[in-house]
Design an enzyme around this catalytic site. Structure first.
Site, PDB file in Angstrom:
ATOM      1  N   SER A   1       0.823  -1.210   0.000  1.00 15.41           N
ATOM      2  CA  SER A   1       0.000   0.000   0.000  1.00 15.41           C
ATOM      3  C   SER A   1       0.854   1.255   0.000  1.00 15.41           C
ATOM      4  O   SER A   1       0.341   2.352  -0.255  1.00 15.41           O
ATOM      5  CB  SER A   1      -0.872   0.038   1.258  1.00 15.41           C
ATOM      6  OG  SER A   1      -1.717  -1.063   1.305  1.00 15.41           O
TER       7      SER A   1
ATOM      8  N   HIS B   1      -1.026  -2.527  -7.182  1.00 21.03           N
ATOM      9  CA  HIS B   1      -1.804  -2.193  -5.977  1.00 21.03           C
ATOM     10  C   HIS B   1      -3.292  -2.370  -6.254  1.00 21.03           C
ATOM     11  O   HIS B   1      -3.936  -1.500  -6.829  1.00 21.03           O
ATOM     12  CB  HIS B   1      -1.456  -0.757  -5.557  1.00 21.03           C
ATOM     13  CG  HIS B   1      -2.090  -0.326  -4.288  1.00 21.03           C
ATOM     14  ND1 HIS B   1      -2.396   0.990  -4.019  1.00 21.03           N
ATOM     15  CD2 HIS B   1      -2.483  -1.024  -3.202  1.00 21.03           C
ATOM     16  CE1 HIS B   1      -2.948   1.070  -2.822  1.00 21.03           C
ATOM     17  NE2 HIS B   1      -3.011  -0.135  -2.312  1.00 21.03           N
TER      18      HIS B   1
ATOM     19  N   GLU C   1      -3.597   0.201  -9.193  1.00 28.34           N
ATOM     20  CA  GLU C   1      -2.598   1.266  -9.332  1.00 28.34           C
ATOM     21  C   GLU C   1      -1.282   0.556  -9.694  1.00 28.34           C
ATOM     22  O   GLU C   1      -0.814  -0.283  -8.924  1.00 28.34           O
ATOM     23  CB  GLU C   1      -2.495   1.980  -7.969  1.00 28.34           C
ATOM     24  CG  GLU C   1      -1.920   3.352  -7.990  1.00 28.34           C
ATOM     25  CD  GLU C   1      -1.900   3.984  -6.574  1.00 28.34           C
ATOM     26  OE1 GLU C   1      -2.154   3.294  -5.564  1.00 28.34           O
ATOM     27  OE2 GLU C   1      -1.594   5.180  -6.500  1.00 28.34           O
TER      28      GLU C   1
ATOM     29  N   ASN D   1      -3.147   6.005  -1.474  1.00 27.39           N
ATOM     30  CA  ASN D   1      -3.044   6.129  -0.014  1.00 27.39           C
ATOM     31  C   ASN D   1      -2.450   7.454   0.442  1.00 27.39           C
ATOM     32  O   ASN D   1      -2.643   7.859   1.579  1.00 27.39           O
ATOM     33  CB  ASN D   1      -2.264   4.947   0.554  1.00 27.39           C
ATOM     34  CG  ASN D   1      -3.164   3.729   0.628  1.00 27.39           C
ATOM     35  OD1 ASN D   1      -4.299   3.825   1.070  1.00 27.39           O
ATOM     36  ND2 ASN D   1      -2.678   2.598   0.157  1.00 27.39           N
TER      37      ASN D   1
HETATM   38  N1  LIG Z   1      -6.392  -4.210   3.309  1.00 23.24           N
HETATM   39  C1  LIG Z   1      -6.477  -3.387   2.267  1.00 23.24           C
HETATM   40  O1  LIG Z   1      -7.483  -2.691   2.098  1.00 23.24           O
HETATM   41  C2  LIG Z   1      -5.340  -3.324   1.293  1.00 23.24           C
HETATM   42  C3  LIG Z   1      -5.548  -2.696   0.052  1.00 23.24           C
HETATM   43  C4  LIG Z   1      -4.503  -2.671  -0.877  1.00 23.24           C
HETATM   44  C5  LIG Z   1      -3.275  -3.222  -0.548  1.00 23.24           C
HETATM   45  N2  LIG Z   1      -3.107  -3.824   0.669  1.00 23.24           N
HETATM   46  C6  LIG Z   1      -1.796  -4.430   0.953  1.00 23.24           C
HETATM   47  O2  LIG Z   1      -1.891  -5.828   0.746  1.00 23.24           O
HETATM   48  C7  LIG Z   1      -0.986  -6.507   1.629  1.00 23.24           C
HETATM   49  C8  LIG Z   1      -1.759  -7.517   2.449  1.00 23.24           C
HETATM   50  O3  LIG Z   1      -2.779  -6.855   3.175  1.00 23.24           O
HETATM   51  P1  LIG Z   1      -4.053  -7.648   3.746  1.00 23.24           P
HETATM   52  O4  LIG Z   1      -5.087  -6.625   4.039  1.00 23.24           O
HETATM   53  O5  LIG Z   1      -4.379  -8.806   2.881  1.00 23.24           O
HETATM   54  O6  LIG Z   1      -3.463  -8.176   5.151  1.00 23.24           O
HETATM   55  P2  LIG Z   1      -3.884  -9.468   5.979  1.00 23.24           P
HETATM   56  O7  LIG Z   1      -3.438  -9.219   7.375  1.00 23.24           O
HETATM   57  O8  LIG Z   1      -5.314  -9.809   5.731  1.00 23.24           O
HETATM   58  O9  LIG Z   1      -3.003 -10.639   5.309  1.00 23.24           O
HETATM   59  C9  LIG Z   1      -1.613 -10.677   5.315  1.00 23.24           C
HETATM   60  C10 LIG Z   1      -1.205 -12.136   5.158  1.00 23.24           C
HETATM   61  O10 LIG Z   1       0.216 -12.202   4.995  1.00 23.24           O
HETATM   62  C11 LIG Z   1       0.640 -13.384   5.615  1.00 23.24           C
HETATM   63  N3  LIG Z   1       2.055 -13.417   5.864  1.00 23.24           N
HETATM   64  C12 LIG Z   1       2.769 -12.752   6.819  1.00 23.24           C
HETATM   65  N4  LIG Z   1       4.060 -13.115   6.749  1.00 23.24           N
HETATM   66  C13 LIG Z   1       4.185 -14.013   5.744  1.00 23.24           C
HETATM   67  C14 LIG Z   1       5.266 -14.756   5.216  1.00 23.24           C
HETATM   68  N5  LIG Z   1       6.498 -14.662   5.710  1.00 23.24           N
HETATM   69  N6  LIG Z   1       5.027 -15.586   4.184  1.00 23.24           N
HETATM   70  C15 LIG Z   1       3.766 -15.721   3.677  1.00 23.24           C
HETATM   71  N7  LIG Z   1       2.691 -15.042   4.142  1.00 23.24           N
HETATM   72  C16 LIG Z   1       2.904 -14.194   5.165  1.00 23.24           C
HETATM   73  C17 LIG Z   1      -0.192 -13.424   6.910  1.00 23.24           C
HETATM   74  O11 LIG Z   1      -0.193 -14.720   7.497  1.00 23.24           O
HETATM   75  C18 LIG Z   1      -1.567 -12.992   6.393  1.00 23.24           C
HETATM   76  O12 LIG Z   1      -2.358 -14.100   6.005  1.00 23.24           O
HETATM   77  C19 LIG Z   1      -0.306  -5.417   2.463  1.00 23.24           C
HETATM   78  O13 LIG Z   1       0.905  -5.056   1.852  1.00 23.24           O
HETATM   79  C20 LIG Z   1      -1.315  -4.270   2.384  1.00 23.24           C
HETATM   80  O14 LIG Z   1      -0.713  -3.014   2.580  1.00 23.24           O
HETATM   81  C21 LIG Z   1      -4.109  -3.890   1.585  1.00 23.24           C
END
Ligand SMILES: NC(=O)c1ccc[n+]([C@@H]2O[C@H](COP(=O)([O-])OP(=O)(O)OC[C@H]3O[C@@H](n4cnc5c(N)ncnc54)[C@H](O)[C@@H]3O)[C@@H](O)[C@H]2O)c1
Length: 285
Positions: free
Chosen positions: A119, A140, A152, A190
């Site tokens: 993000s 993104h 994005e 963001n």
């Molecule tokens: N939540 C949103 O609205 C959103 C929107 C766009 C981008 N993002 C980005 O997407 C990414 C994930 O966000 P999310 O909301 O899915 O978070 P989330 O907490 O739902 O999921 C993250 C996952 O990553 C896993 N993880 C952590 N360490 C790991 C490793 N070493 N190997 C494999 N998996 C691992 C965790 O177990 C978890 O299942 C982040 O970079 C976030 O910034 C999030």
């Protein structure tokens, strides 16, 4: 190179969504996370997402079966060796992402693209953890991935034109509308969204309004489909906090400092919808 198998690293809300739209667009998917329990939850969620489409008669039961058969789950990064294009969607922590890209770089054959769904963390920095910075790009997606049109696409300093074009093309094949952005902390989405969410948390902390009222005012007053506090709960308060930290450190301007109430919620483990409690409660009575 033709893409038939997509690797998705991280099976949380975003990784699961990216895997689902990839399956729906005819790709094979390798989905990885740290535990079988997380992967089982993700597989069940993807199955439920496809069930809804069967009920709405957007896909047939056979389509659903074929899509689910195309999904492989694993706790081993070695499986990404067979992927033509990999999207990392693990937790928003810089050190973690740098480690994962170092590891992916050693496993995925040279010449293949490694994208990150970060993000806010600079793509240039993530790319520099690999020996193929020209093949690293920001991809993104928005949350929830199956519903939101935008991707994005962020070029790091060394991202090649071929990598950029291939990522734009893949985004379109996934049914999305890619829009380019340059590599600054928070990119475009963001950089603009998070200060608004942060200000809403300050308004809550200072007693300007109750959560429901702050959200209602922004829904009806600014025509936003969701209020900023409900949106923060959907995104995940831990992710919001990390993005604000990156904006503050990366841009050096105190206007991005995370609200102490946001920090307090994260300290308490109230991370939003994904943990059942954030600014609102989602626990079933
Ligand atoms: N939540 C949103 O609205 C959103 C929107 C766009 C981008 N993002 C980005 O997407 C990414 C994930 O966000 P999310 O909301 O899915 O978070 P989330 O907490 O739902 O999921 C993250 C996952 O990553 C896993 N993880 C952590 N360490 C790991 C490793 N070493 N190997 C494999 N998996 C691992 C965790 O177990 C978890 O299942 C982040 O970079 C976030 O910034 C999030």
């Amino acid at each position: 190179m033709a893409i038939s198998r997509i690797g998705v690293l991280g099976a949380g809300q975003m990784g699961s969504g990216i895997a689902q739209v990839s399956l729906m667009s005819g790709f094979q998917v390798v989905l990885a996370d740290v535990s079988d329990a997380v992967l089982a939850k993700s597989r069940a969620g993807i199955g439920k997402g496809l069930d809804i489409l069967v009920r709405k008669e957007k896909i047939t039961e056979q389509d659903r079966e074929r899509m689910m058969a195309g999904l492989a789950t694993t706790t081993s990064l070695a499986e990404f060796a067979a992927c033509d294009f990999t999207v990392e969607a693990a937790t928003e922590k810089e050190e973690l992402k740098l480690d994962l890209f170092r590891e992916l770089d050693g496993v995925v054959p040279a010449g293949r693209i490694l994208a990150t769904n970060t993000s806010s963390i600079p793509i240039t920095k993530i790319a520099a953890a690999t020996k193929r910075p020209d093949k690293v790009v920001g991809m993104h997606f928005m949350n929830p991935v199956p519903l939101m049109k935008l991707v994005e696409v962020i070029r790091g300093l060394q991202t090649s034109q071929d990598t950029f074009v291939a990522t734009m093309e893949l985004s379109r094949k996934l049914g999305k509308e890619p829009v380019p952005a340059n590599d600054f902390p928070g990119f475009v989405a963001n950089r603009i969204l998070m200060p608004m969410i942060n200000e809403a948390v300050y308004a809550l902390m200072e007693g300007v309004g109750k959560a429901e009222d702050i959200d209602a005012i922004m829904r009806m007053g600014a025509n936003h489909p969701m209020g900023p506090l409900a949106l923060a709960d959907l995104i995940g308060l831990d992710t919001c906090l990390e993005v604000l930290n990156v904006l503050q450190q990366g841009l050096g301007d105190p206007k991005y400092r995370p609200c102490p109430l946001l920090r307090k919620h994260v300290d308490a483990g109230y991370l939003g919808k994904k943990t059942g409690r954030g600014f609102y409660s989602y626990e079933k009575a």
